[in-house]
Each structure stands twice: as structure tokens, then as C-alpha cells.
Design a protein around this motif. Sequence first.
Motif, short mmCIF file in Angstrom:
data_model
loop_
_atom_site.label_atom_id
_atom_site.label_comp_id
_atom_site.label_asym_id
_atom_site.label_seq_id
_atom_site.Cartn_x
_atom_site.Cartn_y
_atom_site.Cartn_z
N VAL A 122 -16.59 6.29 -33.20
CA VAL A 122 -15.39 5.64 -33.71
C VAL A 122 -14.25 6.63 -33.52
O VAL A 122 -14.24 7.69 -34.15
CB VAL A 122 -15.55 5.24 -35.19
N LEU A 123 -13.35 6.31 -32.62
CA LEU A 123 -12.27 7.23 -32.25
C LEU A 123 -10.91 6.69 -32.67
O LEU A 123 -10.64 5.50 -32.56
CB LEU A 123 -12.26 7.43 -30.72
N ASN A 124 -10.06 7.60 -33.09
CA ASN A 124 -8.69 7.24 -33.44
C ASN A 124 -7.81 7.34 -32.19
O ASN A 124 -6.98 8.23 -32.07
CB ASN A 124 -8.16 8.13 -34.56
N ILE A 125 -8.05 6.41 -31.27
CA ILE A 125 -7.32 6.46 -30.00
C ILE A 125 -5.85 6.06 -30.15
O ILE A 125 -5.04 6.33 -29.27
CB ILE A 125 -7.98 5.58 -28.92
N TRP A 126 -5.50 5.41 -31.26
CA TRP A 126 -4.13 4.92 -31.44
C TRP A 126 -3.27 5.86 -32.27
O TRP A 126 -2.18 5.49 -32.69
CB TRP A 126 -4.14 3.53 -32.09
N GLU A 127 -3.72 7.09 -32.49
CA GLU A 127 -2.89 8.05 -33.21
C GLU A 127 -1.54 8.18 -32.50
O GLU A 127 -1.48 8.29 -31.28
CB GLU A 127 -3.59 9.41 -33.26
N GLY A 128 -0.45 8.14 -33.27
CA GLY A 128 0.88 8.20 -32.67
C GLY A 128 1.26 6.91 -31.97
O GLY A 128 2.06 6.91 -31.04
N PHE A 129 0.70 5.80 -32.42
CA PHE A 129 0.92 4.47 -31.83
C PHE A 129 2.41 4.13 -31.80
O PHE A 129 3.12 4.32 -32.78
CB PHE A 129 0.17 3.44 -32.69
N HIS A 130 2.84 3.60 -30.66
CA HIS A 130 4.20 3.07 -30.52
C HIS A 130 4.08 1.64 -30.02
O HIS A 130 3.52 1.40 -28.95
CB HIS A 130 5.02 3.90 -29.54
N PRO A 131 4.62 0.68 -30.79
CA PRO A 131 4.50 -0.72 -30.38
C PRO A 131 5.63 -1.16 -29.45
O PRO A 131 6.70 -0.54 -29.41
CB PRO A 131 4.59 -1.48 -31.71
N LEU A 132 5.35 -2.23 -28.76
CA LEU A 132 6.39 -2.94 -28.03
C LEU A 132 7.37 -3.51 -29.05
O LEU A 132 7.11 -3.48 -30.26
CB LEU A 132 5.76 -4.09 -27.23
N PRO A 133 8.48 -4.07 -28.62
CA PRO A 133 9.43 -4.67 -29.57
C PRO A 133 8.82 -5.77 -30.45
O PRO A 133 9.41 -6.16 -31.45
CB PRO A 133 10.54 -5.21 -28.68
N ASP A 134 7.63 -6.28 -30.10
CA ASP A 134 7.00 -7.30 -30.94
C ASP A 134 6.40 -6.71 -32.21
O ASP A 134 5.95 -7.45 -33.09
CB ASP A 134 5.96 -8.10 -30.17
N GLY A 135 6.38 -5.39 -32.34
CA GLY A 135 5.91 -4.74 -33.55
C GLY A 135 4.41 -4.51 -33.62
O GLY A 135 3.93 -3.82 -34.51
N LEU A 136 3.64 -5.08 -32.69
CA LEU A 136 2.19 -5.03 -32.78
C LEU A 136 1.48 -4.45 -31.56
O LEU A 136 0.60 -3.62 -31.68
CB LEU A 136 1.64 -6.45 -33.05
N HIS A 137 1.83 -4.90 -30.40
CA HIS A 137 1.10 -4.52 -29.20
C HIS A 137 1.59 -3.17 -28.67
O HIS A 137 2.77 -2.85 -28.79
CB HIS A 137 1.22 -5.62 -28.14
N PRO A 138 0.69 -2.38 -28.08
CA PRO A 138 1.06 -1.02 -27.66
C PRO A 138 1.93 -1.00 -26.41
O PRO A 138 1.82 -1.86 -25.54
CB PRO A 138 -0.29 -0.37 -27.37
N THR A 139 2.79 0.01 -26.35
CA THR A 139 3.55 0.24 -25.12
C THR A 139 2.58 0.73 -24.04
O THR A 139 1.46 1.14 -24.33
CB THR A 139 4.62 1.33 -25.33
N ASP A 140 3.03 0.70 -22.80
CA ASP A 140 2.20 1.21 -21.70
C ASP A 140 1.84 2.68 -21.94
O ASP A 140 0.70 3.09 -21.71
CB ASP A 140 2.91 1.06 -20.36
N LYS A 141 2.79 3.47 -22.39
CA LYS A 141 2.54 4.89 -22.63
C LYS A 141 1.49 5.07 -23.74
O LYS A 141 0.60 5.92 -23.62
CB LYS A 141 3.83 5.61 -23.01
#
Length: 163
Positions: A122-141
Amino acid sequence: MRVAVPDPSQPSGVKYNASYVVITIANDCLHSDAFGIPQDQAQPCDTSQLNAYIDRLIAVGQTALNKGITPIYDIMPAWEDIDLSTTAALFGLHWIMNEQQYNELRDLHYNRLSSELPGAEVLNIWEGFHPLPDGLHPTDKTTQKAARRIANYILFHNSGVSE
């Protein structure tokens, strides 16, 4: 089945040409448009339904482990890194999880997978998550960073070098 290769020497008649499978979070219980039923009929999940969702994730991981494939799960992004009110407004959702519900699911997700599925990661791959303008889905970066975290885990795990 995408990684199954016929092999008559195996008792099952199949071998698998993958060592890992990545199992990411789903929309289950997150918002009113995630159930395949009309939004006006969808209801937020209670704790038993959240656990049923986690049960399904565990079953998928157990199937992988039974085939000699290590499941890698992600952890949902931190509440502070997303903006579900923007998501609800943008997509016209009847309801979306609030902070307490979201954190309950996130904690159940992490704790149950970590304790009930030995052999899974179980990995915290989304640490430092930045969403698209929709507030939920991740940016490409953000997605690229998550993919690198998974790749680094596999690389280090297979090399015997600690992370």
C-alpha cells in the motif's frame, strides 16, 4: 487475464508474465454519480458499504496473490489536496463525500489493506497531489510522479536496495 500465458507444465495450464498489478481507488461511494443508478436515487455509503467496497479491493488483491502477482494499492490523496465542492459543482452532482466521510474511507482503505492482505503493498503515491481544475482528478505531472513512485518501489524491491 491480460498477463496469462498458456503453459501446459503448470497445474492450471497457465503462467503469468507479470510480477505486480497496480490496483487504484475507484469512485465507489465518492459521489452520487458513481453507482450506475440515477443520481436522485443514489445515497451516500454508510460504514458497512464502505467496508464492502474495501472487501472487493481485498478480493482482487487476493486473486492476484494467489497467482503469484503482488498487488500494489494506492492511498487516496489527502483531503487538503483535493476540492470536492468544486467537483460537485462542476459535474452537477447531487452529493459528494464530506471531509469526515472521505477521511473515514481513506483510513479504512489504508488500514484494512495494510492489515488484511499480507504480501500486498500500500503506497502513498499521491503525496503532494495536485488536481486539475475539477478539484479531483490528478494533473499530468501528479500522475507522472505517482507512476515514478510505483516504478521506484518495484525497482528497489527487486534490487534488494532499501528505498
